[in-house]
Design a protein around this motif. Sequence first.
Motif, PDB file in Angstrom:
ATOM      1  N   THR A 190       0.852  -1.200   0.000  1.00 46.38           N
ATOM      2  CA  THR A 190       0.000   0.000   0.000  1.00 46.38           C
ATOM      3  C   THR A 190       0.883   1.243   0.000  1.00 46.38           C
ATOM      4  OG1 THR A 190      -0.130   0.015   2.409  1.00 46.38           O
ATOM      5  CG2 THR A 190      -1.927  -1.062   1.233  1.00 46.38           C
ATOM      6  N   THR A 191       0.349   2.309  -0.589  1.00 49.14           N
ATOM      7  CA  THR A 191       1.042   3.600  -0.574  1.00 49.14           C
ATOM      8  C   THR A 191       0.179   4.583   0.198  1.00 49.14           C
ATOM      9  OG1 THR A 191      -0.061   4.221  -2.604  1.00 49.14           O
ATOM     10  CG2 THR A 191       2.130   3.244  -2.816  1.00 49.14           C
ATOM     11  N   LYS A 192       0.784   5.709   0.506  1.00 46.58           N
ATOM     12  CA  LYS A 192       0.057   6.750   1.215  1.00 46.58           C
ATOM     13  C   LYS A 192       0.093   8.015   0.363  1.00 46.58           C
ATOM     14  CE  LYS A 192      -0.064   8.668   5.889  1.00 46.58           C
ATOM     15  NZ  LYS A 192      -1.351   8.147   6.339  1.00 46.58           N
ATOM     16  N   GLY A 193      -1.059   8.588   0.082  1.00 48.12           N
ATOM     17  CA  GLY A 193      -1.111   9.873  -0.619  1.00 48.12           C
ATOM     18  C   GLY A 193      -0.837   9.786  -2.102  1.00 48.12           C
ATOM     19  N   MET A 194      -0.967   8.587  -2.700  1.00 44.09           N
ATOM     20  CA  MET A 194      -0.804   8.486  -4.150  1.00 44.09           C
ATOM     21  C   MET A 194      -2.192   8.541  -4.770  1.00 44.09           C
ATOM     22  SD  MET A 194       2.469   8.053  -4.796  1.00 44.09           S
ATOM     23  CE  MET A 194       2.727   7.216  -6.343  1.00 44.09           C
ATOM     24  N   VAL A 195      -2.589   9.741  -5.219  1.00 44.68           N
ATOM     25  CA  VAL A 195      -3.912   9.868  -5.834  1.00 44.68           C
ATOM     26  C   VAL A 195      -3.773  10.588  -7.158  1.00 44.68           C
ATOM     27  CG1 VAL A 195      -5.113   9.877  -3.622  1.00 44.68           C
ATOM     28  CG2 VAL A 195      -4.433  12.033  -4.647  1.00 44.68           C
ATOM     29  N   SER A 196      -4.767  10.445  -8.003  1.00 39.92           N
ATOM     30  CA  SER A 196      -4.754  11.113  -9.304  1.00 39.92           C
ATOM     31  C   SER A 196      -5.129  12.574  -9.096  1.00 39.92           C
ATOM     32  CB  SER A 196      -5.761  10.448 -10.231  1.00 39.92           C
ATOM     33  OG  SER A 196      -7.066  10.787  -9.804  1.00 39.92           O
ATOM     34  N   SER A 197      -5.012  13.361 -10.159  1.00 39.19           N
ATOM     35  CA  SER A 197      -5.357  14.771 -10.024  1.00 39.19           C
ATOM     36  C   SER A 197      -6.843  14.939  -9.744  1.00 39.19           C
ATOM     37  CB  SER A 197      -4.951  15.539 -11.278  1.00 39.19           C
ATOM     38  OG  SER A 197      -5.567  14.936 -12.395  1.00 39.19           O
ATOM     39  N   GLY A 198      -7.638  13.902  -9.968  1.00 38.25           N
ATOM     40  CA  GLY A 198      -9.050  13.962  -9.615  1.00 38.25           C
ATOM     41  C   GLY A 198      -9.309  13.537  -8.184  1.00 38.25           C
ATOM     42  N   GLY A 199      -8.269  13.115  -7.489  1.00 37.44           N
ATOM     43  CA  GLY A 199      -8.430  12.737  -6.095  1.00 37.44           C
ATOM     44  C   GLY A 199      -8.689  11.257  -5.904  1.00 37.44           C
ATOM     45  N   ASP A 200      -8.712  10.474  -7.002  1.00 34.47           N
ATOM     46  CA  ASP A 200      -8.957   9.042  -6.865  1.00 34.47           C
ATOM     47  C   ASP A 200      -7.655   8.333  -6.521  1.00 34.47           C
ATOM     48  OD1 ASP A 200     -11.485   9.710  -7.777  1.00 34.47           O
ATOM     49  OD2 ASP A 200     -10.897   9.410  -9.874  1.00 34.47           O
ATOM     50  N   GLY A 201      -7.776   7.297  -5.701  1.00 43.00           N
ATOM     51  CA  GLY A 201      -6.595   6.543  -5.302  1.00 43.00           C
ATOM     52  C   GLY A 201      -6.010   5.788  -6.493  1.00 43.00           C
ATOM     53  N   LEU A 202      -4.678   5.650  -6.513  1.00 46.61           N
ATOM     54  CA  LEU A 202      -4.016   4.920  -7.586  1.00 46.61           C
ATOM     55  C   LEU A 202      -3.868   3.456  -7.176  1.00 46.61           C
ATOM     56  CD1 LEU A 202      -1.077   7.306  -8.609  1.00 46.61           C
ATOM     57  CD2 LEU A 202      -3.435   7.282  -9.412  1.00 46.61           C
ATOM     58  N   ALA A 203      -3.973   2.578  -8.170  1.00 45.25           N
ATOM     59  CA  ALA A 203      -3.650   1.159  -7.965  1.00 45.25           C
ATOM     60  C   ALA A 203      -2.688   0.756  -9.070  1.00 45.25           C
ATOM     61  CB  ALA A 203      -4.909   0.314  -8.004  1.00 45.25           C
ATOM     62  N   PHE A 204      -1.563   0.191  -8.688  1.00 43.41           N
ATOM     63  CA  PHE A 204      -0.519  -0.138  -9.660  1.00 43.41           C
ATOM     64  C   PHE A 204      -0.581  -1.623  -9.992  1.00 43.41           C
ATOM     65  CE2 PHE A 204       0.713   3.633  -7.447  1.00 43.41           C
ATOM     66  CZ  PHE A 204       1.214   4.450  -8.460  1.00 43.41           C
ATOM     67  N   PHE A 205      -0.718  -1.916 -11.276  1.00 41.99           N
ATOM     68  CA  PHE A 205      -0.739  -3.282 -11.789  1.00 41.99           C
ATOM     69  C   PHE A 205       0.454  -3.415 -12.731  1.00 41.99           C
ATOM     70  CE2 PHE A 205      -5.355  -4.343 -11.071  1.00 41.99           C
ATOM     71  CZ  PHE A 205      -5.766  -3.118 -10.619  1.00 41.99           C
ATOM     72  N   THR A 206       0.717  -4.625 -13.203  1.00 40.61           N
ATOM     73  CA  THR A 206       1.612  -4.719 -14.361  1.00 40.61           C
ATOM     74  C   THR A 206       0.800  -4.223 -15.553  1.00 40.61           C
ATOM     75  OG1 THR A 206       0.905  -6.961 -14.879  1.00 40.61           O
ATOM     76  CG2 THR A 206       2.815  -6.727 -13.415  1.00 40.61           C
TER      77      THR A 206
END
Lengths: 403, 247
Positions: free
Chosen positions: A163-179
């Motif tokens: 998990t990360t903290k404070g990684m959100v898009s410019s729209g405020g949505d949380g990011l999820a990193f996949f391959t």
Amino acid sequence: MTLAAHDIRHNLGRFALTAVGIGLLLMIVLGMSGIYRGMIDDALVVVDGIGADLWVVQRDTRGPFAEISRVPMNLEERVRAVPGVAGARSFVSHSIQREHRGEPQRITVQGLAWPDDKGEWLPLAAGRPLAQAHFEIIADESLGLTVGEVVPLGKDRYTVVGTTKGMVSSGGDGLAFFTVRDAQAVQFDLPGEAIRLERAARRARSGDSELGRLSPLLLDRAAQSAAGIPAIGPAMISAVLVKVAPGHDIARVAASIANWPDVSLHTAAGQRDLLLRGMIDKARRQLGLFRALLVVISTIIMALIIYTLTLDKVHDIALLKLMGARNGMIAGLILQQALLLGAIGYVIAYALGGWVFPRFPRRVLIAPADLWALAGVVVAISCVASLLGIWKAMRVEPNKVLS
Amino acid sequence: MKSNLDDPPAIEAHELTKIYGRDNTEVVALRGVSVRVARGEVVALLGPSGAGKSTLLTAIGLINPPTTGRIAIGGVAVLNGPRPLVDLRAFRRRHLGFVFQKANLIPFLSARRNVQIALEINDVPARAARQRALELLDYLGVADRADHLPDELSGGQQQRVAVARALANQPSLILADEPTAALDSHRGRQVMELFRKVAHERGAGVLVVTHDHRSLDLFDRTLEMEDGRLHEPVRATSSSVPGQNPP
Ligand SMILES: Nc1ncnc2c1ncn2[C@@H]1O[C@H](COP(=O)(O)OP(=O)(O)O)[C@@H](O)[C@H]1O
Ligand SMILES: [Mg+2]
């Protein structure tokens, strides 16, 4: 203690209530700038963190943060062949909205170029980077996911490994990193029936054409998986990230890629700039206007309370004038009260903000520069707010003592 | 300090008139009043209500300028009709002390600070002002109430604080408008004795509006007003300084 402080102690209740009100307003003013800073920070976190020198995107688009950008997957190989390029990675970004524990949940899906990029650069709050080519994700805490949780997306089930903290898009949505492959699987997931219908449609189209009638084998092909048809390209990606080798001039590398007619090229700085100007600018103006209004409201409230405090003191001010007090002393009394009111409001805003802001849904980032700026604003509004009271006090005649 | 006949008088007011309001609401409060009070002299001003005593006192006190007439204080011409000849506020600061029927203390300051502020207005440093304020309160018998707010004091105590405040800057002229109306006769007499003492010891001129006939023996001279005019003195009282009434 000054005359002003003595008077305030005498009117403590009214003064304290006003200070709290001013404090709340100032807190919102501070919060507004904090929200703006937070937006900038959130917007830049991926651009800055991913560590690319150049972004190769669909021709004439502003890149995956501004609009939809689609480039073929093999662009990665083409870029890698350019002299001076140390590495090229695929990048995929798109938003999806799903349900999580009964709540709508917006996720910005980011693809990492496995195996070059396992997400080691991410500021992990818990867990580890990706360790296998499929079915693992690193999710931001704001999505409400924890390490070990399994998220079904499309036809597959993905395990949260970090998990990360404070990684959100410019729209405020949380990011999820996949391959990248997984990100595409999520993006282009189609139900079986849709695939069957698409194959049938392909077959029908081919059957109508001369080529299809002359080569029946082609009709068989059309009814199979898209990957098996050379005429249909593989799934698209959003961009290719370029790392320039040390010792090579970024501008030179950029110039040779920029000549390709099918893509556009942005530097990391350019990508930052596009993000800030394109998406954040309206929000900034909106927040700025709102802040200005709040400052005006605070000034008016403060001016009114200082004025009523002055009205209460008209008799005392007349007495001071009778005794020969200079105007400076009387104006100072009122100005000090306004400044004290502002100062207490500021402290309340700061203290309350420290408690409230972390509970906001979006990140509120308070920079020291903003605190200084607010202090300056507070001094300014205190001075303006005291003008009405001072004007009144200057007009008091000393013989008012007798009435 | 004894006054000297060559000293300029504490008050010299010439042909003062005062008209309040205008047209059909016009009230003539002073009709050509001339007064002279020497330094070191304590003068009582008597007269029925509405006679114009307060109007005269506030005109001389430079807070209610006359319509016509001239006022000099300590030999300095300060007013010509409503027109100031000096900075009136600075002049009040340095030379005048006021006591009114109401104590008019600042409600959010302690007794000591009420006295101290008069000194601080005159640029006396805070430490010295504090010391002097305590001495004055002690002198007036309210030192034990120095740290109380005005509404924690009795009317008499408040009035003594007000007297301490009026005396703080050692004014050359003290103006008092019914200062003892709120006091019992004993306390009232004490305040009048204090004025007499300040006048005779320091050479200040003192003009007191009063209705208290039992204390009149403490005054050097008595003036009487009626309907905006000043009468001949009704009686001479104790005479440490000869009366110097204008004709
Ligand atoms: N501010 C004022 N406006 C109009 N008339 C006033 C004002 N002050 C006093 N007067 C009038 O002037 C006259 C003298 O008043 P004042 O000097 O207060 O008398 P005293 O102090 O002897 O009672 C009275 O008729 C009073 O009504
Ligand atoms: Mg009167």
